[in-house]
Design an enzyme around this catalytic site. Structure first.
Site, PDB file in Angstrom:
ATOM      1  CB  ALA A1082      33.330  49.203  44.326  1.00  0.00           C
ATOM      2  CG  HIS A1117      31.884  43.985  39.928  1.00  0.00           C
ATOM      3  ND1 HIS A1117      32.010  43.700  38.273  1.00  0.00           N
ATOM      4  CD2 HIS A1117      33.083  43.778  40.255  1.00  0.00           C
ATOM      5  CE1 HIS A1117      33.226  43.555  38.009  1.00  0.00           C
ATOM      6  NE2 HIS A1117      33.941  43.632  39.332  1.00  0.00           N
ATOM      7  CD  GLU A1118      33.546  45.761  43.728  1.00  0.00           C
ATOM      8  OE1 GLU A1118      34.365  45.050  43.700  1.00  0.00           O
ATOM      9  OE2 GLU A1118      33.617  46.319  42.410  1.00  0.00           O
ATOM     10  CG  HIS A1121      35.554  40.823  42.487  1.00  0.00           C
ATOM     11  ND1 HIS A1121      36.310  40.099  41.655  1.00  0.00           N
ATOM     12  CD2 HIS A1121      35.293  42.015  42.239  1.00  0.00           C
ATOM     13  CE1 HIS A1121      36.486  40.736  40.752  1.00  0.00           C
ATOM     14  NE2 HIS A1121      35.922  41.960  40.914  1.00  0.00           N
ATOM     15  CD  GLU A1140      37.936  42.767  38.427  1.00  0.00           C
ATOM     16  OE1 GLU A1140      36.747  42.646  38.368  1.00  0.00           O
ATOM     17  OE2 GLU A1140      38.681  42.939  39.461  1.00  0.00           O
TER      18      GLU A1140
HETATM   19 ZN   LIG Z   1      35.974  43.622  39.863  1.00  0.00          ZN
END
Ligand SMILES: [Zn+2]
Length: 1483
Positions: A1082, A1117-1118, A1121, A1140
């Protein structure tokens, strides 16, 4: 020069403060061949007093006399009765003098006398300037007396500063004369370079009192016996007087290396050379007689050993002395001293010297392996010197050396048939030995040997060997390619300082010259030179600048973009030295640092380094407005003045010219100014300056005229043009002034060596042709001759510039920072319908801000066809259009360089418009095409993936994360499609506005963001949204139904992140799209996250629980970000873990808030931490902070270290700080850095601030210190706990954990700040995860007390929150095993059970713990029903399973039986075993 016509100057020196050309003394022609005949002069002088009494030269008392008389020897008496004149009578000189050493001066000078012995005489107003030379002079005299064990023979020493003096200084016995600037020093005005000049000139002239005056050469053929020793003592007499000047090293780069350079041409001459005519004599006052001789003398010293050499020299001096009476005068009065030297010959030749040295050598060392004369004759009677070629046989480990004469340009049709061979003293060391101290000759390569194999050394294959320790030998060294590569690698490593500065300087000087001569190619030079990025020492840089200067001058003629790349390369090399030294002079600076800073700044400013130039300009402006209150430090003056002139106008120039006139009292300042006034960047001003030097009453003294023209043509490349145009316009002025056309020819000759371009060469040649008739045949031929030099240089350029430019470009993959983007207005029309060409038309207008004046704009472009004619650069404020003169596509770097006719103005705003065509490839990078099928029908979509460096495939842009800008995007599409982008759509035109009835969608301007986060998609996708309509999932129409789960958790995930960060999601909407072809899992584009289909879509009927968990975690996770990465972005790819690592951490800990029943926090341990341990236990691992050189390396850093290690270290930090401090600290950090970039130190400072706010000042937790130990080192520690069961104590140590320990000692020195937490059986408290105690990098071990009773186990690393493994003594392992194998095994926390399994099995694998103990731990597993420990066990078993298959069949069977079959109880199979296979995590 008034007064006596008896003007004899013998000793002429290199002018170190000015230009490198050595002007030989023309006045030597006045000598008669019988100069060296000695007589004993008795001098009586008469002069006319204006008033008052006569004063003898040594009188320091009060005197009103206007006329002083000095002579070599002490004034004896006066006899006043000679009309109105007075006679001065001087003592008879105590020994015969050569006539050229006699001197007398009549003046009204004033003197400064020290120790009633040494006086410095000068104009009255300059009297205070004599302090330095008087004090250093006396010390030098004493040092030379000590060294030679011979007292100075005269009862006084006078030094006179003569305002007009043709040469530098002259060594008349007892009465040395100097140019003012070589003896007068003004604190606060004169520079450190002046100071050194003064000290070395005095040392030089004083050395002549022994070498030249006391003992004179028999004839000029051995002039080097004078000048070589004087040049040698110039440095070595001062070594102990100015110990921090590093003169022994300076000698190598300032004397020996230039001598090697001068002696590498066909037209050189031997040190001892037959001369007869005055012209011939005059010609040998050159680098060979001075510098080469000095370097060869130094070589002799090291061959014989310093003390033998010194005694031998004294033997030589004594052997040629006459018996004399020595008169010494002390302040206490006159004292006579007698020395009974034997009568001898007071003139010498080289044989006297060699014989004396040889006698001493035999006497002291009793060695017979060499004869000094035999050895030295090869160095003094032959011109040139050898290059030693070292060839290694790497299998037999033998070394062969050979010699040949080193010539920069081998003679074509040479008639020289002499067989050049030398006695070469070989000194060397190897990488293993590293002995750069011992300069004793290890072996000889004799003059009868062309080559030979050395008896020793036998060296390891991976060792380099370096010859010529401390460059004591007067020769160069070349190696085979492998040895060069080994040396280059060592220089380019952190251990480069194991090779001392002087040998680093030697390697650089040799390699530059070997390349010029064609022995090695320039790629090697550049690989060697590259290490200068690390170099902060003056001595190697000095040598480097010599070599770089040559290449730089040539490269100026290369294509503009090539020279630009070269310049950037050099600036990059300078960066560390520049930053280390700074641009301010500090109180703590020593002498060498001041010299060094001046040199580094000179280069940085000349190459146009913006910080350097603007600093100099500001300093100068302040100084101009208020000179008194804003003085410029003397050691910065040349840089500041020159830079200000170059970038300034007539005002700056006039200011400095006025200063020149005002400072007529200070010679050092005047000559400094003359050297920089030519720096002007204005042609008319440069011409006026050159005019001034041709006018009698300009104020420029005749002795200084020679400074003017070079200061113009050496200043910068435009200066050469100025000088040529001046010649064209005014050459008659030059010849009239000097009364000779030869002065024009000599200027043509000087200019020829500085030409850089074809145009310049053509201009100069045309000039010579134009004045051919005026020149006459001889001068014309001579001018043409020097033009050939220019042509050779241009040839060099043709041969080498491409290689050099390519290397230079390769070193710099970052964009220049002169201009930065403010916003992009992008219009795109993709063509991807069936049967189209899959191209897109683009038009972008980039608004840029100018940080530094520049004539170029460098953008990233990859695989785009730029319509060059469309390039349009306009000034936003002026509305004017700028002219593009050239563009260059640098394909390997993906740079598009636009060169403009005029400079962009600092602070200016410009629009750069580019029209281009791009390609919708199927490579899943940039703006690309993807498809899906509906039945047999192919449906195309156009979508983007810009991470990390693919935005440049979609639009010309500044494609680095640091260069954030706003994006206003418009996309044209057919009506059947729709488009989405980062921001929301604000306008849609009606069809028919463009061809094919396309419709323009316009999107709102984004906030400032990095290019890699930009995204747009054109498709026929359908979507599913939340109730509010602001969170949507896009997918092919038939799959939209599968978006239900992702839509349902998306808003919750965003909300959880908003709560955690206390910052709202910054965009109005969130789109997510499922892309059929997607190379990552992704991608976190801001406001438009893209996924591989299976990571976003969930089909209740087919998909697994594991799929569901993947979707929840990847969304977490995304989405995290959107804060960590999108809102706050690391400024470079050196630490993507700041993105990350956090996204990996939140992948579990935010998803856990949305799906609280999944034990995601526990899964983090086994899936992330223990996974990181596996990778990071290999020597091939890397640190979290990891700088990369090339764009192509960027993708490689998105690995387990960036994701899992960083996530694990972040979790450790959370437990160190406590969860709430950690959360608040992160919130604080995000708020402070929103819309900006970040780096690790910024994160640390915010966490530190939050920690202090929470607990008050706490010195035990220094976040930066702690995190640097984890971020800057690869690997992680193994904590070993050894208990004393009686005392209740434990010893704790740390050591890097390696699965396959190497014997290499480079693993030593890894140390961390390790937070230790622990509990024991009786305590069994597994909740306290914050550190109980730290073991620090400086603790060799730590002793803990109160560690449980003798029957208690202890377990360290509670819940495995620390990123380290733990080993125990055998008894403690047993106690733990006992607990596990009891019904109360779950007293130990589930995460620590997983830890014990993972640690013990990996310790066994690394050979640290025996397998029996490790398998004993696992034997409890038949009781275990929790997924987490089983996960750890399976990972470890998996390895054993694979490994043991290769072992003996019996062993493997045993393993399978006792472990797998026995342990896998039905209980485990009942578990949700599918979860085990979730192991394929995606982002
Ligand atoms: Zn990432």
């Amino acid at each position: 020069m008034g007064g006596f016509a008896f003007e004899i100057q013998l000793c002429n020196r290199t002018d170190q403060g000015g230009n490198a050309t050595k002007d030989t003394n023309k006045d030597v022609l006045k000598h008669q061949p019988d100069n060296f005949l000695r007589t004993t002069p008795i001098l009586e002088l008469v002069s006319r007093p204006n008033s008052g009494a006569w004063t003898p030269s040594r009188d320091t008392g009060d005197h009103g006399g206007r006329h002083m008389v000095s002579h070599n020897i002490v004034w004896v008496h006066e006899s006043p009765n000679y009309g109105n004149l007075t006679w001065d009578h001087f003592q008879t000189t105590p020994m015969p003098l050569s006539t050229y050493l006699m001197a007398f001066i009549v003046s009204d000078f004033k003197n400064l006398t020290v120790d009633d012995y040494l006086s410095v005489w000068q104009r009255e107003e300059a009297l205070p300037q004599a302090n330095y030379s008087a004090s250093i002079g006396l010390k030098v005299l004493r040092a030379l007396e000590d060294y030679t064990e011979l007292h100075f023979f005269l009862p006084k020493m006078d030094e006179v500063a003569v305002p007009d003096y043709q040469s530098g200084a002259t060594e008349q016995w007892g009465l040395v004369t100097y140019r003012e600037r070589l003896i007068l020093f003004v604190e606060g005005v004169s520079t450190s370079a002046h100071r050194q000049n003064i000290a070395t000139v005095i040392a030089h002239e004083f050395a002549h009192m022994w070498f030249g005056n006391l003992v004179s050469p028999k004839w000029w053929d051995v002039l080097w016996l004078n000048e070589g020793f004087a040049s040698y003592f110039e440095y070595f007499a001062l070594v102990e007087i100015e110990p921090d000047w590093r003169l022994e090293e300076q000698f190598v780069v300032r004397v020996a290396q230039p001598a090697l350079s001068a002696d590498s041409v066909n037209t050189s001459h031997p040190m001892t050379v037959d001369v007869s005519s005055p012209e011939e004599i005059s010609a040998i006052f050159d680098t060979i007689s001075y510098s080469k001789a000095a370097a060869v003398i130094r070589m002799m010293k090291h061959i014989l050993k310093p003390e033998v050499f010194r005694k031998g020299l004294n033997r030589y001096l004594h052997s040629v002395l006459l018996t004399v009476q020595v008169v010494r005068i002390y302040s206490s009065g006159v004292k006579m001293m007698k020395k009974g030297y034997k009568t001898g010959n007071s003139s010498a030749d080289a044989e006297n010297l060699f014989d004396a040295l040889n006698e001493q050598y035999l006497e002291d060392l009793n060695l017979h392996d060499i004869n000094v004369k035999t050895v030295m004759n090869t160095w003094t009677l032959q011109m040139g010197y050898p290059v030693l070629t070292v060839t290694r046989d790497y299998s037999s480990r033998r070394v062969t050396v050979s010699q040949e004469r080193f010539l920069l340009r081998p003679a074509i049709n040479g008639t020289d048939t002499h067989d050049y061979k030398w006695w070469i003293p070989l000194t060397y060391t190897t990488k293993s030995e590293l002995d750069f101290v011992d300069t004793e000759t290890k072996q000889w390569l004799t003059a009868t040997e062309e080559s030979k194999q050395l008896t020793t050394p036998i060296i390891n294959q991976e060792d380099w060997i370096i010859f010529n320790i401390q460059e004591t030998g007067f020769y160069r060294v070349n190696y085979d390619a492998t040895n060069w590569a080994l040396i280059a690698a060592h220089l380019n490593s952190d251990s480069f300082e194991q090779i001392p500065p002087v040998n680093r300087a030697q390697l650089l000087d040799d390699v530059f010259n070997l390349a010029r001569a064609g022995f090695v190619d320039y790629t090697l030079v550049l690989q060697m030179v590259k290490y200068l990025e690390r170099e902060t020492d003056y001595v190697p840089w000095y040598a480097a600048f010599n070599g770089l200067n040559y290449v730089d001058k040539r490269m100026r003629g290369a294509p503009s973009y090539d020279y630009y790349a070269w310049k950037r390369f050099i600036l990059k090399l300078l960066n560390k030295a520049y930053t280390t030294l700074g641009s301010e002079v500090k109180d703590t600076d020593d002498h060498v640092t001041k010299l060094f800073r001046n040199q580094i700044l000179t280069w940085a400013c000349n190459l146009g380094d913006y910080a350097c130039v603007s600093n100099a300009k500001q300093r100068f402006a302040a100084h101009m407005s208020d000179p008194y209150n804003n003085p410029i430090d003397p050691d910065l003056k040349t840089v500041v003045y020159c830079t200000a002139l170059r970038h300034g106008g007539v005002g700056e120039w006039n200011f400095l010219w006025d200063r020149f006139i005002t400072y007529s009292n200070v010679s050092t300042e005047q000559t400094l100014l003359l050297g920089v006034l030519g720096c002007t960047g204005d042609e008319d001003t440069a011409h006026s300056y050159m005019h001034l030097s041709l006018s009698k009453d300009s104020g420029i003294r005749q002795q200084d005229l020679s400074l003017v023209f070079p200061s113009v043509y050496n200043a910068h490349d435009k200066g050469v043009d100025f000088a040529i145009s001046y010649l064209q316009l005014y050459y008659t002025n030059i010849s009239d002034y000097h009364n000779s056309i030869n002065s024009v020819v000599s200027l043509v000759s000087s200019l020829s060596s500085t030409l850089t371009s074809e145009v310049q060469a053509t201009n100069l040649r045309k000039f010579v042709e134009d004045i051919k008739d005026d020149l006459g045949d001889l001068a014309y031929a001579s001018a043409l001759n020097s033009l050939q030099a220019a042509e050779r240089n241009l040839q060099w350029l043709e041969t080498h510039s491409a290689t050099i430019a390519e290397f230079a470009k390769e070193q710099n993959h970052r964009l220049p920072t002169a201009v930065v983007p403010d916003s992009y207005t992008l219009k795109v029309i993709p063509y991807f319908e069936v049967d189209s060409e899959f191209t897109f038309d683009g038009e972008v207008v980039i608004r840029i801000n100018v940080n530094e004046p520049t004539d170029r704009i460098v953008l990233h472009v990859n695989q785009l066809d730029i319509v060059e004619s469309s390039l349009n650069i306009t000034s936003v404020s002026e509305g004017t259009q700028l002219t593009v003169i050239n563009t260059t596509l640098d394909t390997p770097r993906q740079f598009f360089d636009i060169q403009l006719e005029e400079e962009l103005v600092e602070g200016g705003v410009y629009d750069v418009k580019v029209i281009y065509v791009g390609y919708l490839n199927d490579d899943m990078a940039g703006f690309y095409r993807s498809y899906y099928k509906v039945g047999e029908e192919i449906r195309w979509i156009a979508t983007t993936l810009f991470h990390p460096t693919n935005a440049r495939k979609a639009l010309p842009c500044f494609d680095e994360p640091e260069l954030k800008a706003k994006f206003r995007i418009s996309i044209a599409r057919l009506p059947k499609y729709h488009s989405i982008s980062n921001a929301k759509r604000i306008e849609t035109t009606t069809p028919n506005t463009t061809e094919d009835g396309r419709i323009w969608d316009e999107f709102e301007e984004t906030p400032a963001m990095s290019t890699y986060l930009v995204s747009f998609i054109v498709s026929d996708f359908g979507s599913s949204s939340n109730l509010a309509g602001n969170v949507s999932v896009w997918a092919r129409e038939s799959a939209v139904a599968q978006a239900a789960y992702s839509v349902s958790i998306s808003q919750d995930t965003l909300t959880a992140l908003e709560h955690f960060t206390e910052i709202n999601y910054q965009l109005d909407k969130m789109d997510q799209a499922a892309i059929p072809d997607f190379s990552f899992g992704a991608m976190e584009n801001w406001g438009l996250v893209t996924y591989r289909e299976n990571l976003l879509l969930f089909d209740e009927t087919v998909s697994t629980t594991a799929n569901r968990q993947s979707i929840a975690t990847i969304i977490a996770h995304e989405f995290s970000h959107q804060w960590f990465g999108d809102l706050v972005t690391p400024d470079w790819w050196a630490y993507p873990w700041l993105n990350e690592g956090f996204a990996t951490y939140f992948e579990y800990f935010i998803a856990a808030k949305v799906e609280p029943n999944w034990q995601l926090d526990q899964q983090f341990l086994v899936e992330v931490v223990q996974n990181a341990f596996a990778t990071d236990a290999l020597d091939s691992s890397r640190p979290m902070n990891y700088n990369i050189t090339y764009s192509s390396e960027i993708i490689g850093v998105f690995d387990t270290i960036t994701y899992d290690k960083a996530g694990s270290v972040i979790r450790m930090l959370e437990h160190v700080l406590t969860s709430e401090t950690f959360r608040k600290g992160l919130s604080r950090y995000l708020k402070a850095q929103s819309y900006q970039t970040t780096k690790p130190d910024i994160l640390y400072s915010h966490l530190q601030a939050q920690h202090s706010e929470t607990v008050g000042s706490d010195e035990s937790v220094n976040v930066k210190q702690i995190m640097d130990s984890w971020g800057n080192q690869k690997g992680y520690p193994l904590i070993s706990v050894t208990r004393d069961y009686h005392a209740g104590t434990a010893n704790v140590t740390q050591k890097r954990f390696l699965l396959r320990p190497t014997s290499d000692t480079s693993d030593d020195g890894f140390n961390w700040w390790v937070p230790l937490s622990y509990t024991s059986r009786s305590e069994a408290d597994f909740t306290m995860t914050s550190p109980a105690v730290w073991i620090t990098p400086s603790d060799s071990q730590l002793q803990l007390t109160g560690i449980g009773g003798s029957g208690d186990w202890v377990i360290f690393n509670i819940q495995e929150t620390g990123y380290y493994r733990v080993n125990y003594d055998a008894q403690n392992w047993q106690l733990i095993t006992n607990q596990l194998n009891s019904d109360q095994f779950d007293v130990i926390h589930v995460l620590n059970r997983a830890q014990l399994l993972d640690d013990s099995l990996n310790l066994a694998r690394a050979g640290i713990l025996d397998y029996v103990s490790a398998l004993d731990v696992t034997s409890y597993l038949y009781r275990e029903t929790d997924y987490i420990p089983w996960y750890s066990a399976f990972n470890a078993f998996n390895f054993l399973n694979i490994r043991l298959r290769g072992a003996s069949p019996a062993g493997y069977q045993l393993f399978k039986v006792i472990q797998i079959h026995r342990l896998i109880q039905p209980t485990f199979l009942i578990l949700n075993s599918t979860r085990y296979f979730v192991n394929c995590r995606e982002r």
